[in-house]
Structures are given as C-alpha cells and as structure tokens.
Enzyme design. Structure first.
Site, PDB file in Angstrom:
ATOM      1  N   HIS A  73       0.712  -1.217  -0.074  1.00 37.01           N
ATOM      2  CA  HIS A  73       0.020  -0.163  -0.024  1.00 37.01           C
ATOM      3  C   HIS A  73       0.784   1.128  -0.088  1.00 37.01           C
ATOM      4  O   HIS A  73       2.102   1.197   0.662  1.00 37.01           O
ATOM      5  CB  HIS A  73      -0.929   0.070   1.120  1.00 37.01           C
ATOM      6  CG  HIS A  73      -0.384   0.061   2.536  1.00 37.01           C
ATOM      7  ND1 HIS A  73      -0.082   1.409   3.008  1.00 37.01           N
ATOM      8  CD2 HIS A  73       0.153  -0.666   3.574  1.00 37.01           C
ATOM      9  CE1 HIS A  73       0.362   1.205   4.164  1.00 37.01           C
ATOM     10  NE2 HIS A  73       0.323  -0.089   4.488  1.00 37.01           N
ATOM     11  N   ASP A 191       6.514   2.017   6.379  1.00 35.15           N
ATOM     12  CA  ASP A 191       5.147   1.307   6.474  1.00 35.15           C
ATOM     13  C   ASP A 191       4.086   2.094   5.196  1.00 35.15           C
ATOM     14  O   ASP A 191       3.581   3.011   5.982  1.00 35.15           O
ATOM     15  CB  ASP A 191       4.430   1.099   7.855  1.00 35.15           C
ATOM     16  CG  ASP A 191       2.969   0.516   7.776  1.00 35.15           C
ATOM     17  OD1 ASP A 191       2.311   0.189   6.735  1.00 35.15           O
ATOM     18  OD2 ASP A 191       2.262   0.766   8.705  1.00 35.15           O
ATOM     19  N   GLU A 225      -5.182   1.156   2.840  1.00 34.71           N
ATOM     20  CA  GLU A 225      -4.949   0.069   3.713  1.00 34.71           C
ATOM     21  C   GLU A 225      -5.130   0.775   5.373  1.00 34.71           C
ATOM     22  O   GLU A 225      -5.433  -0.141   6.339  1.00 34.71           O
ATOM     23  CB  GLU A 225      -3.441  -0.565   3.483  1.00 34.71           C
ATOM     24  CG  GLU A 225      -3.018  -1.503   4.303  1.00 34.71           C
ATOM     25  CD  GLU A 225      -2.515  -1.493   5.622  1.00 34.71           C
ATOM     26  OE1 GLU A 225      -2.589  -2.696   6.271  1.00 34.71           O
ATOM     27  OE2 GLU A 225      -2.263  -0.412   5.775  1.00 34.71           O
ATOM     28  N   GLU A 226      -4.401   1.804   5.629  1.00 31.58           N
ATOM     29  CA  GLU A 226      -4.461   2.286   6.677  1.00 31.58           C
ATOM     30  C   GLU A 226      -5.742   2.511   7.566  1.00 31.58           C
ATOM     31  O   GLU A 226      -5.821   2.447   8.706  1.00 31.58           O
ATOM     32  CB  GLU A 226      -3.599   3.671   6.965  1.00 31.58           C
ATOM     33  CG  GLU A 226      -2.127   3.227   6.262  1.00 31.58           C
ATOM     34  CD  GLU A 226      -1.205   2.584   7.508  1.00 31.58           C
ATOM     35  OE1 GLU A 226      -1.822   2.269   8.306  1.00 31.58           O
ATOM     36  OE2 GLU A 226      -0.174   2.445   7.367  1.00 31.58           O
ATOM     37  N   ASP A 245       4.118  -6.304   3.712  1.00 28.13           N
ATOM     38  CA  ASP A 245       4.124  -5.262   4.619  1.00 28.13           C
ATOM     39  C   ASP A 245       4.785  -5.248   5.809  1.00 28.13           C
ATOM     40  O   ASP A 245       5.906  -6.166   5.876  1.00 28.13           O
ATOM     41  CB  ASP A 245       2.590  -5.101   5.249  1.00 28.13           C
ATOM     42  CG  ASP A 245       1.963  -3.882   5.812  1.00 28.13           C
ATOM     43  OD1 ASP A 245       2.847  -3.175   5.869  1.00 28.13           O
ATOM     44  OD2 ASP A 245       0.822  -3.862   5.515  1.00 28.13           O
ATOM     45  N   HIS A 326       4.343   3.281  12.942  1.00 29.92           N
ATOM     46  CA  HIS A 326       3.347   4.259  13.011  1.00 29.92           C
ATOM     47  C   HIS A 326       3.891   5.244  13.916  1.00 29.92           C
ATOM     48  O   HIS A 326       3.277   6.441  13.998  1.00 29.92           O
ATOM     49  CB  HIS A 326       2.163   3.759  13.512  1.00 29.92           C
ATOM     50  CG  HIS A 326       1.180   3.044  12.657  1.00 29.92           C
ATOM     51  ND1 HIS A 326       0.006   2.896  12.699  1.00 29.92           N
ATOM     52  CD2 HIS A 326       1.616   2.553  11.486  1.00 29.92           C
ATOM     53  CE1 HIS A 326      -0.751   2.366  11.905  1.00 29.92           C
ATOM     54  NE2 HIS A 326       0.324   2.019  10.831  1.00 29.92           N
TER      55      HIS A 326
END
Length: 349
Positions: A73, A191, A225-226, A245, A326
């Site tokens: 993603h 990510d 995706e998030e 991922d 994150h």
C-alpha cells in the site's frame, strides 16, 4: 539453494524508489499525486495496469494460470483539521493509527481544498516547558485537549486562519525525515513505501526478463490500507493474495530489522496454513534469512480486507522487520534484501 535472487538485489535502486515515494505526501484518501507518480513509472516499465475508481493501481505482470495478487500500500497515516481553535491553531484528529505521543514536535504540511499548502508544527498546548505548570507537563498528549498544529503564519484568531483558506477537513501530512545510517533506514512511512519499493524492484526484474513467472501475477498498489479497505475490491480470477507489509518488532516478536518475516497470524485471524508453508519453503530455497511471527493485538494487512470482502482466496504475508511502527520507523537494508529474495523466489515458483 537458489541464491541468485538475493544476489541480484539492487539496494541503491530500492532506496532511490523509496526516497521518491516518501517525498510525495499521500495521507489516506489523498492518493492522486502518488498514484500519478506510480502510473508514470509503470508506463516507463511498459507494464499494463488499471486504476480503481476510489484510488489504487492494479498492474498485470504476465504469466499464465493460478492468478496470484501481490499487494503493497501507498497510503500514509496523518492528520485532518477537526476545528480551528480561537487562537488560530488547529485542533486535529488522526487519519489511520497515528497517536499524539508519536507526532508531537513533528513538522507538517496542511493541504486545503483549493490546493494551497501551508507549513506548521504539531505542538503541546501550552508548548513551552519553562512556563508550563508541572501538572500540565505531566499530562499525556491528547489530540482533543492539549495538542494542536501551530501554523507558520501570522495568525492570532480563528478568523485569521480561515482567511488563509484553512477549514475543517483539510489534510495534514507529516514530514518523513528519511535518512540512512550504517545500513539502517529511518523514516516515517516505511510502512509501507519501503515494501512498495521492493515490489517495484521485483517488477522491473520481471519486465527485464530476469525473473520468469510460472503463474499469472498481479501487483496491487492500494491507497486505503491504513483505514481498512485498501483491497476490498480484487480481480475476480485471483486465487492467492500475498501482502508485502512491515513486520513490527517488539519484546514478544521474533521479527528482526535484518530479516524478512513470514506472518502466521495477525489481530484478525491466522494466515492460510498451506500457502504460508509454500512461502516458507520459498524462503528456504532462496536462502533468505527469515523468521515466522505473529502480530497482535493491533495489526492487519490488506489480505484481511480481501478475505472479509468475501473473496475466495488463499492469503499470506511477508515483510521486513521494522521498529517504531506508526512512528519514526526504522528498518535495515538487509531486511529489504531478504524481503526481495523471498518475494522473487515465491514469484518464480
């Protein structure tokens, strides 16, 4: 052992691709710029592709039979303007899993609906340690009460800020701060743009004839995706889905920044036993440095999205060990190399 895939990995090219992508703000739903960049890249590679209505690119890489879809993603977590405070600062809410303690003091770009961009900083309120009472300093940062975006503009009131053209619903992207030191890659949004760079490297090797596909393969670059619906649409003929991922590191994890992880389970459910075993066998045959790992309680991939949407597919996932997920994330070039080795080995099966 088939170690040729690992030896052919071009780390500089992979990092260059990552650097290009990381320079494009793409907070979830703000996909146009990164999607256009990707389409230009695929045009130069001579790869056929289609774009989805909501945002996303599905490329056809060739091969015949038993269609496999590999997904990574391109959307990033970020912020959105919740309201304008009386002093002209911005009260914000997260887009995706972004927590205030992981973004306070970060520089940001604010995008309004007319295409204008403003800079600012995520700050505590009050924002100076020397003149803040102890009980206020001790309070955890909270987007609702004591964190705001301070604009690099001469604003003192909400009216001043609105006069710039900023309003509720404007998008806020965080500065990535991408750097490499001693093989360690540090940046926001590893990510999942690092995994996307690995996938693009594999696609270039397929397009150049260095990898021969033994089955039909799609590459799916998702943009949501998030927030949980990146691959809720999938080509109808897909039989297997492989997500690429990040593999978060932690005290209970086997994942390592130098290695590729094969996912056994995430916060929703186990990955397909037989397909995961096939991925593991590919890692062994390729000589990839791999570990098996489980990611709970707050992790999932776009594989989950496709399963929940009702598609009859097998699913597996792989990715480089990555710390500080994150937040200001970190992985190692070895992790990308091993991810590439496993991915290309599986594509060649």
């Amino acid at each position: 052992m088939k170690k040729n895939a690992m030896l052919s990995f071009d780390g500089k090219k992979c990092l260059d691709l990552f650097g290009e992508m990381i320079a494009i703000d793409s907070t979830t739903s703000q996909f146009r710029a990164i999607q256009d960049w990707l389409c230009r890249k695929l045009d130069r590679m001579g790869v056929r592709y289609a774009v989805t209505r909501k945002g996303g690119v599905i490329a056809e890489l060739g091969g015949e039979g038993r269609p496999l879809c590999v997904t990574a993603h391109l959307d990033d977590i970020g912020l959105m303007v919740r309201r304008i405070n009386p002093d002209g600062t911005l009260n914000v809410c997260p887009v995706g899993g972004l927590y205030p303690f992981y973004c306070v003091t970060e520089n940001v770009r604010v995008y309004n609906r007319d295409g204008k961009v403003f800079t600012g900083t995520v700050c505590r309120v009050p924002n100076s340690v020397h003149v803040t009472e102890e009980e206020l300093r001790a309070a955890m940062p909270d987007f609702r009460t004591n964190v705001a975006v301070v604009l690099d503009e001469d604003v003192k009131t909400a009216a001043d800020t609105r006069a710039l053209g900023i309003e509720t619903g404007d998008m806020i992207a965080l500065e990535p701060r991408f750097t490499v030191s001693n093989g360690y890659i540090k940046s926001r949004f590893i990510d999942d743009k690092a995994a996307a760079a690995v996938l693009l490297c594999a696609m270039e090797d397929i397009a150049g004839g260095r990898i021969v596909l033994k089955r039909k393969v799609y590459a799916y670059f998702a943009m949501y995706e998030e927030i949980g619906h990146g691959t809720s649409f999938c080509p109808d003929d897909v039989e297997d889905m492989l997500a690429v991922d990040i593999a978060p590191t932690g005290p209970d994890q086997t994942s390592d920044e130098h290695k590729v992880s094969i996912f056994c389970k995430d916060s929703r459910f186990p990955y397909h036993w037989e397909m995961t075993n096939e991925v593991r066998q590919a890692a062994i045959e390729a000589g990839a440095d791999y570990v098996m790992d489980i990611f709970t309680p707050h992790y999932g991939t776009d594989d989950d999205t496709t399963i929940v949407a009702g598609y009859d597919i097998r699913h597996a996932a792989i990715g480089p060990g990555t710390s500080n997920s994150h937040g200001y994330e970190r992985t190692h070039i070895d992790g990308l190399k091993n991810t590439y080795a496993l991915l290309t080995a599986f594509l060649s099966r």
